[in-house]
Scaffold this motif. Sequence first.
Motif, PDB file in Angstrom:
ATOM      1  N   CYS A  37      18.874  -2.001 -25.383  1.00 43.02           N
ATOM      2  CA  CYS A  37      17.671  -2.907 -25.285  1.00 43.02           C
ATOM      3  C   CYS A  37      17.639  -3.944 -24.808  1.00 43.02           C
ATOM      4  O   CYS A  37      17.020  -4.919 -24.715  1.00 43.02           O
ATOM      5  N   TYR A  79      14.535   0.598 -31.106  1.00 43.48           N
ATOM      6  CA  TYR A  79      13.877   1.507 -30.314  1.00 43.48           C
ATOM      7  C   TYR A  79      12.623   1.579 -31.016  1.00 43.48           C
ATOM      8  O   TYR A  79      12.458   1.397 -32.157  1.00 43.48           O
ATOM      9  N   CYS A 106      10.595  -3.508 -29.008  1.00 42.78           N
ATOM     10  CA  CYS A 106      11.202  -1.946 -28.976  1.00 42.78           C
ATOM     11  C   CYS A 106      10.992  -1.548 -27.720  1.00 42.78           C
ATOM     12  O   CYS A 106      10.054  -1.368 -26.793  1.00 42.78           O
ATOM     13  N   HIS A 108      12.298   2.246 -25.528  1.00 49.39           N
ATOM     14  CA  HIS A 108      11.899   3.701 -25.548  1.00 49.39           C
ATOM     15  C   HIS A 108      10.428   4.130 -26.016  1.00 49.39           C
ATOM     16  O   HIS A 108      10.698   4.982 -27.001  1.00 49.39           O
ATOM     17  N   PRO A 113      11.828   8.063 -23.247  1.00 45.86           N
ATOM     18  CA  PRO A 113      13.174   8.405 -23.700  1.00 45.86           C
ATOM     19  C   PRO A 113      13.360   9.859 -23.165  1.00 45.86           C
ATOM     20  O   PRO A 113      14.507  10.417 -23.169  1.00 45.86           O
ATOM     21  N   HIS A 120      13.583  10.555 -30.963  1.00 48.12           N
ATOM     22  CA  HIS A 120      13.691   9.140 -30.330  1.00 48.12           C
ATOM     23  C   HIS A 120      12.293   8.938 -29.424  1.00 48.12           C
ATOM     24  O   HIS A 120      12.525   7.773 -28.959  1.00 48.12           O
ATOM     25  N   ARG A 166      12.064   3.038 -21.565  1.00 45.47           N
ATOM     26  CA  ARG A 166      13.388   3.359 -21.459  1.00 45.47           C
ATOM     27  C   ARG A 166      13.760   3.243 -19.936  1.00 45.47           C
ATOM     28  O   ARG A 166      14.753   2.694 -19.547  1.00 45.47           O
TER      29      ARG A 166
END
Length: 312
Positions: A37, A79, A106, A108, A113, A120, A166
């Motif tokens: 992150c 995430y 957050c 992702h 992802p 995820h 991501r």
Amino acid sequence: MERTYIATRDGYGDEILELGRENKNIYVVDCDIGKSCKTVPFSQDLPNQHVNVGIAEQNACGVAAGLATTGKIPFVTSYAVFGSMRMSEQIRQEVCYPNLNVKIACSHGGFTPANDGASHQGIEDMGILRTIPNMTVCMPADYYATRKLVRAAAEYYGPVYLRFTRDPIPVIYDENATFELGKANKLMDGTDITIIGNGDVLNLAYAAAKLLAAEGVSVALFDMHTIKPLDVAVVKEAIEVTGKIVTVEDHNILNALGSAVCEVVAEAGAGIVRRIGIQDQFGESAPYESLLKKNGITVENIVAVSKELLAM
């Protein structure tokens, strides 16, 4: 000209560090994924403003709520799939109900992802948090938008959910672009059709709008980075000027950007909307572009759907 690609999580990491250096009330509450992150530089440079609770998002939310009651401005960092669903009850009860100054930041989000798989891929997150009173929900479209909107969130009093990517995505804005929570950015002006997008797929909407414009279609294009509060004035303008709207998002088509726009259109009793997004399904492990294509989130499909609307 070659395009620059940067993940919006990098924009978060850079801006939160700068904010923390400027304001000692800025805190980061990590969930043991600071490397992913982009908060490791913050933890190294500002250790007294950093708390790592481990893999425990629900606890992180409580810690952040406590910090907020003492005048701190905490950013819980995780995430998207965990920062929304795993801690949704805590967000509702401990942050939004008392309207505390907590930010949920957050990475992702959506399909970004990709190969991490369904577990995820947070594709329901903005919709879930959009339903909670007092919560502001925002997804920046590129690196510079991220930096400006993270700063805007820090300056705004109240709960804010910020969603990042991501993987690297194209840079759309320059560093001098301006942003305001709850106010969409207009990228193109037009009178035939309106396209409203946000996040990592705004660049696809932009490319589609340019293709349509090259064919003589007058396209209005908006970056609706904040879906709550929604810029209702922009949607009403689209209803009045073009009457035909296409929404584009990397999220379940239920309860996020497309749904929010449809609510305004339905209440106005005028206009037509077509939603392009994730088709109410779980993600899967596959390349990012493949997942987008499977759900029709492509330049070609945005153009095709727009032409279908224009023909009506």
